[in-house]
Design a protein around this motif. Structure first.
Motif, PDB file in Angstrom:
ATOM      1  N   MET A  52       0.843  -1.188   0.000  1.00 25.45           N
ATOM      2  CA  MET A  52       0.000   0.000   0.000  1.00 25.45           C
ATOM      3  C   MET A  52       0.882   1.242   0.000  1.00 25.45           C
ATOM      4  N   ASP A  53       0.578   2.152  -0.935  1.00 24.77           N
ATOM      5  CA  ASP A  53       1.343   3.383  -1.027  1.00 24.77           C
ATOM      6  C   ASP A  53       0.628   4.509  -0.283  1.00 24.77           C
ATOM      7  N   PHE A  54       1.428   5.444   0.230  1.00 20.30           N
ATOM      8  CA  PHE A  54       0.879   6.606   0.929  1.00 20.30           C
ATOM      9  C   PHE A  54       1.527   7.861   0.365  1.00 20.30           C
ATOM     10  N   VAL A  55       0.707   8.847   0.031  1.00 19.42           N
ATOM     11  CA  VAL A  55       1.227  10.106  -0.483  1.00 19.42           C
ATOM     12  C   VAL A  55       0.478  11.268   0.164  1.00 19.42           C
ATOM     13  N   ILE A  56       1.089  12.425   0.140  1.00 25.33           N
ATOM     14  CA  ILE A  56       0.456  13.647   0.636  1.00 25.33           C
ATOM     15  C   ILE A  56       0.180  14.548  -0.566  1.00 25.33           C
ATOM     16  N   GLN A  57      -1.025  15.046  -0.639  1.00 22.04           N
ATOM     17  CA  GLN A  57      -1.416  15.877  -1.772  1.00 22.04           C
ATOM     18  C   GLN A  57      -2.068  17.155  -1.270  1.00 22.04           C
ATOM     19  N   SER A  58      -1.570  18.280  -1.738  1.00 24.39           N
ATOM     20  CA  SER A  58      -2.159  19.561  -1.372  1.00 24.39           C
ATOM     21  C   SER A  58      -3.303  19.848  -2.334  1.00 24.39           C
ATOM     22  N   ASP A  59      -4.529  19.595  -1.879  1.00 27.63           N
ATOM     23  CA  ASP A  59      -5.680  19.709  -2.762  1.00 27.63           C
ATOM     24  C   ASP A  59      -6.952  19.862  -1.941  1.00 27.63           C
ATOM     25  N   ASN A  60      -7.973  20.413  -2.551  1.00 33.35           N
ATOM     26  CA  ASN A  60      -9.282  20.516  -1.925  1.00 33.35           C
ATOM     27  C   ASN A  60     -10.088  19.249  -2.214  1.00 33.35           C
ATOM     28  N   PRO A  61     -10.978  18.872  -1.305  1.00 32.91           N
ATOM     29  CA  PRO A  61     -11.714  17.607  -1.459  1.00 32.91           C
ATOM     30  C   PRO A  61     -12.486  17.489  -2.766  1.00 32.91           C
ATOM     31  N   GLU A  62     -13.102  18.603  -3.230  1.00 30.54           N
ATOM     32  CA  GLU A  62     -13.942  18.498  -4.435  1.00 30.54           C
ATOM     33  C   GLU A  62     -13.114  18.290  -5.699  1.00 30.54           C
ATOM     34  N   LYS A  63     -11.787  18.499  -5.608  1.00 30.68           N
ATOM     35  CA  LYS A  63     -10.920  18.321  -6.767  1.00 30.68           C
ATOM     36  C   LYS A  63     -10.227  16.958  -6.788  1.00 30.68           C
ATOM     37  N   TYR A  64     -10.446  16.151  -5.758  1.00 31.16           N
ATOM     38  CA  TYR A  64      -9.744  14.875  -5.680  1.00 31.16           C
ATOM     39  C   TYR A  64     -10.325  13.866  -6.662  1.00 31.16           C
ATOM     40  N   HIS A  65      -9.468  13.316  -7.527  1.00 31.85           N
ATOM     41  CA  HIS A  65      -9.849  12.252  -8.454  1.00 31.85           C
ATOM     42  C   HIS A  65      -9.394  10.926  -7.851  1.00 31.85           C
ATOM     43  N   GLY A  66     -10.305  10.033  -7.620  1.00 30.55           N
ATOM     44  CA  GLY A  66      -9.942   8.733  -7.079  1.00 30.55           C
ATOM     45  C   GLY A  66     -11.152   7.843  -6.960  1.00 30.55           C
ATOM     46  N   ASP A  67     -10.940   6.675  -6.385  1.00 31.95           N
ATOM     47  CA  ASP A  67     -12.041   5.717  -6.245  1.00 31.95           C
ATOM     48  C   ASP A  67     -12.975   6.071  -5.102  1.00 31.95           C
ATOM     49  N   CYS A  68     -12.432   6.767  -4.082  1.00 34.26           N
ATOM     50  CA  CYS A  68     -13.267   7.095  -2.920  1.00 34.26           C
ATOM     51  C   CYS A  68     -12.614   8.206  -2.113  1.00 34.26           C
ATOM     52  N   ILE A  69     -13.432   9.067  -1.564  1.00 32.81           N
ATOM     53  CA  ILE A  69     -12.954  10.057  -0.607  1.00 32.81           C
ATOM     54  C   ILE A  69     -13.747   9.864   0.680  1.00 32.81           C
ATOM     55  N   VAL A  70     -13.069   9.992   1.803  1.00 36.86           N
ATOM     56  CA  VAL A  70     -13.685   9.742   3.111  1.00 36.86           C
ATOM     57  C   VAL A  70     -13.869  11.065   3.842  1.00 36.86           C
ATOM     58  N   VAL A  71     -15.094  11.330   4.310  1.00 32.42           N
ATOM     59  CA  VAL A  71     -15.359  12.534   5.098  1.00 32.42           C
ATOM     60  C   VAL A  71     -16.223  12.174   6.302  1.00 32.42           C
ATOM     61  N   GLY A  72     -16.128  13.002   7.339  1.00 28.76           N
ATOM     62  CA  GLY A  72     -16.763  12.683   8.602  1.00 28.76           C
ATOM     63  C   GLY A  72     -18.061  13.427   8.858  1.00 28.76           C
ATOM     64  N   VAL A  73     -18.872  12.796   9.722  1.00 32.66           N
ATOM     65  CA  VAL A  73     -20.131  13.394  10.168  1.00 32.66           C
ATOM     66  C   VAL A  73     -20.242  13.198  11.675  1.00 32.66           C
ATOM     67  N   PHE A  74     -20.350  14.300  12.433  1.00 30.60           N
ATOM     68  CA  PHE A  74     -20.576  14.220  13.870  1.00 30.60           C
ATOM     69  C   PHE A  74     -22.078  14.114  14.145  1.00 30.60           C
ATOM     70  N   GLU A  75     -22.415  13.630  15.349  1.00 33.37           N
ATOM     71  CA  GLU A  75     -23.804  13.717  15.788  1.00 33.37           C
ATOM     72  C   GLU A  75     -24.133  15.193  16.054  1.00 33.37           C
ATOM     73  N   SER A  76     -25.308  15.665  15.817  1.00 33.06           N
ATOM     74  CA  SER A  76     -26.320  15.051  14.990  1.00 33.06           C
ATOM     75  C   SER A  76     -26.262  15.716  13.623  1.00 33.06           C
ATOM     76  N   ARG A  77     -25.767  14.948  12.640  1.00 36.45           N
ATOM     77  CA  ARG A  77     -25.694  15.360  11.246  1.00 36.45           C
ATOM     78  C   ARG A  77     -24.833  16.603  11.017  1.00 36.45           C
ATOM     79  N   GLN A  78     -23.777  16.730  11.811  1.00 36.40           N
ATOM     80  CA  GLN A  78     -22.873  17.874  11.640  1.00 36.40           C
ATOM     81  C   GLN A  78     -21.713  17.470  10.729  1.00 36.40           C
ATOM     82  N   LEU A  79     -21.633  18.119   9.591  1.00 34.90           N
ATOM     83  CA  LEU A  79     -20.604  17.801   8.615  1.00 34.90           C
ATOM     84  C   LEU A  79     -19.256  18.405   9.021  1.00 34.90           C
TER      85      LEU A  79
END
Length: 499
Positions: free
Chosen positions: A1-28
Motif C-alpha cells: 500500500m502506497d501513501f502520499v500527501i497531496q495539497s488539494d481541496n476535497p472536491e478536486k480529488y480524483h480517485g475511487d473514494c474520498i472519506v469525510v466525517g459526520v458528527f452527531e447530529s448530522r454535523q458535517l
C-alpha cells in the motif's frame, strides 16, 4: 500500500473514494461541507432522509455524487463532537479501513485534518492512519493450505492537505509510518508462527536474512560457546529441550562506530511449557508468543533499518524452548550466571528472567548508551495493567521518562511501576545469592528487581509486554507492540544526539 500527501481541496480529488466525517447530529466536517456545497446540498439531503445521523462507527457509501470528482464518497460517523478523543480517532480510522476493504476502491482520499483530535497535529493523524491501514491489511495465512480468497484491494492512500507547507513538512512521517508498519508485520509474523517452525534455530536464520538485507553485523553464539562463557542461567532453561539454544546479536550502525549503541534485549522463549513447573494445559498454545520480546527486537531493527535512522542499535536475543524432560532443570537447582551470581531456581516457569539475566550481563561488552529489555515476563503485569499499557520499570529515571514520552507521542503507552529496594528482600535465598521468584505479591516488580541485579554497569529499563504483545480469543494473534514505542524512542534519541 502506497501513501502520499497531496495539497488539494476535497472536491478536486480524483480517485475511487474520498472519506469525510459526520458528527452527531448530522454535523458535517469541513471537507464534507465543501463536498456538500459542490454537490448542491446532496449530502445534507441524504442525512435529512435519516440514512445517517453521525453515530460513532456508522458508515454510508455514496456513489456518483453530483459534481464529485471521486467515484465514491464514504461518510464515517464520528460520534459526539464534545467527546471526540484520541481513542475515538484511532477507532474511527480502523472503521474506515474495515469499510473500505469491503468495497472495490483502490485509491482513497483522506482529509485527515478533519478527523484528528484538537491537541494532535496532522503528522500524528497521518502516522496513526498508516498504522491502522497496516493493521487492517495484515493477514497471517501462510500456514493454511488455501490462502484467504478476499485479499485487500487498497493500493494507495492520499492524505489531502490544503496547506502546501504542511504537506512538505509531513513527508518524513510517511517514511516513518511505513517503516514502523513493516517492523510490526515482522513482529506479528514471528509471533504468529507455530512453535515447531519458529524455533531458536529459525530465529537465527531470520537474523541471518535480516543481516544480509540491511547490512547488519550478525553474531550467533551456540550452546558450547555460551557454556565456555559461563551462561549457566540461560543454559539451565534450555536443558529440557532438544532444540539448541542460541544467543543472537544483530548490530545496526547508523552513525560512527564510536557512538555508543542503544541495546535492545528481547526475551526469546519460542515455547514455554513452564518446564518441570508445568503450566496448565488450557491456552498453553499461546505460549508460542513467549518470544514476543525477541520478535519486537527484530521488528524494531527492521523499522530502524528501513528508515536508515542515524543511530546505533544492537539487538540481543537469548532464545530457547522451556521444556520438561529427563535432563530439565528442577525446582531447587542452583546455577551460576554469566555475572558470577548464583541463582536458586524455585520455579522453572520463571524462566524468562534466567535467559535475560545472562543476556543483560553480556550486553556490557557493547559499551551501551542505554539498555532496554523487552519481555513477556509476568502474568502479574497483566493482572496489574491489563492488556492496555505495557509495564515499565528501571534504574534510570531519565530513560524511563524518555520511554513514557515516546509511548505518549505514538500512542503505544507504557506505565511506570515502582522498583524500590524493599522488593529485593523478597528474592532472598538460603542457598544462593538470589532466588528466581519472590513469592505471590508484586510479581511483575520482583521479576524486574531480579533483572536489575545484572544491570549495575549501565542505564537500564525493562518493558513487561505480557499484556500487550498478543490478543487472545476470537482475534488471537500478535499485536506488533511495542515496536511503535521503541521506534519512536529511537527516533527521539537520534534527534537528541544531533542536538
Amino acid at each position: 500500500m502506497d501513501f502520499v500527501i497531496q495539497s488539494d481541496n476535497p472536491e478536486k480529488y480524483h480517485g475511487d473514494c474520498i472519506v469525510v466525517g459526520v458528527f452527531e447530529s448530522r454535523q458535517l466536517t469541513e471537507s464534507a461541507k465543501i463536498l456538500d456545497t459542490a454537490s448542491g446540498g446532496y449530502l445534507t439531503k441524504i442525512l435529512e432522509q435519516g440514512d445517517m445521523d453521525g453515530k460513532l462507527h456508522t458508515t454510508l457509501l455514496l456513489h456518483a455524487v453530483p459534481n464529485s470528482q471521486s467515484a465514491r464518497i464514504l461518510l464515517i460517523g464520528l460520534g459526539k463532537q464534545k467527546g471526540y478523543t484520541e481513542k475515538t480517532f484511532q477507532a474511527v480510522v480502523r472503521t474506515i479501513f474495515k469499510a473500505l476493504h469491503q468495497t472495490g476502491a483502490r485509491t482513497i482520499g483522506l482529509p485527515v485534518a478533519d478527523l484528528i483530535v484538537k491537541d494532535k497535529n496532522i503528522a500524528w493523524g497521518m502516522l496513526q492512519s498508516i498504522l491502522a491501514a497496516g493493521e487492517s491489511s495484515y493477514r497471517f495465512d501462510q500456514l493454511k493450505s488455501k490462502r484467504e480468497s478476499s485479499q485487500p484491494l487498497l493500493e494507495k492512500i492520499v492524505f489531502l492537505v490544503n496547506d502546501k507547507f504542511v504537506a512538505a513538512s509531513a513527508e518524513n512521517v510517511l517514511q516513518q509510518g511505513i517503516a514502523i508498519t513493516r517492523g510490526m508485520h515482522v513482529t506479528k509474523d514471528l509471533g504468529n508462527l507455530a512453535s515447531n517452525i519458529c524455533t531458536p534455530t529459525y530465529l537465527a536464520e531470520r537474523a541471518s536474512e535480516m543481516a544480509k538485507t540491511y547490512n547488519l553485523k550478525l553474531t550467533v553464539l551456540e550452546e558450547k560457546e555460551m557454556e565456555t562463557l559461563g551462561m549457566g542461567a540461560l543454559l539451565a532453561v534450555a536443558r529440557g529441550s532438544h532444540q539448541p539454544a542460541k544467543l543472537i546479536v544483530l548490530e545496526y550502525r547508523g552513525r560512527q562506530d564510536t557512538e555508543k549503541p542503544v541495546v535492545l534485549v528481547g526475551k526469546g522463549v519460542t515455547f514455554d511449557t513452564g518446564g518441570i513447573s508445568l503450566k496448565p494445559s488450557a491456552d498453553m498454545d499461546e505460549m508460542k508468543y513467549d518470544m514476543g520480546g525477541a520478535a519486537s527486537v527484530f521488528g524494531t531493527l527492521t523499522a530502524v533499518a528501513e528508515m536508515q535512522l542515524p543511530v546505533n542499535v544492537t539487538g540481543i536475543v537469548p532464545t530457547t524452548e522451556n521444556m520438561p524432560g529427563g535432563n530439565a532443570t528442577k525446582p531447587g537447582d542452583v546455577v551460576t550466571s554469566l555475572s558470577g551470581q548464583t541463582i536458586e531456581i524455585l520455579n522453572t516457569d520463571a524462566e524468562g528472567r534466567l535467559i535475560l539475566c545472562d543476556a543483560l550481563a553480556y550486553a556490557e561488552r557493547y559499551n551501551p548508551e542505554v539498555v532496554i529489555d523487552i519481555a513477556t515476563l509476568t502474568g502479574a503485569c497483566v493482572v496489574a495493567l491489563g492488556h492496555v499499557v505495557t509495564g515499565l520499570m528501571g534504574t534510570d529515571e531519565p530513560l524511563i521518562q524518555a520511554l513514557l514520552q515516546a509511548g505518549e507521542e505514538i500512542s503505544d503507552r507504557a506505565w511506570q511501576l515502582p522498583l524500590g529496594e524493599e522488593y529485593q528482600e523478597l528474592l532472598k535465598s538460603n542457598f544462593a545469592d538470589v532466588a528466581n521468584i519472590g513469592g505471590r505479591w508484586g510479581g511483575a516488580i520482583t521479576a524486574a528487581c531480579f533483572l536489575s541485579r545484572f544491570t549495575k554497569k549501565y542505564r537500564w529499563a525493562h518493558l513487561d509486554i505480557a499484556g500487550t504483545a498478543w490478543k487472545s480469543g476470537k482475534e488471537k494473534g500478535a499485536t506488533g507492540r511495542p515496536v511503535p514505542l521503541l521506534t519512536q524512542f529511537l527516533i527521539n534519541h537520534s534527534q537528541s544526539i544531533d542536538g
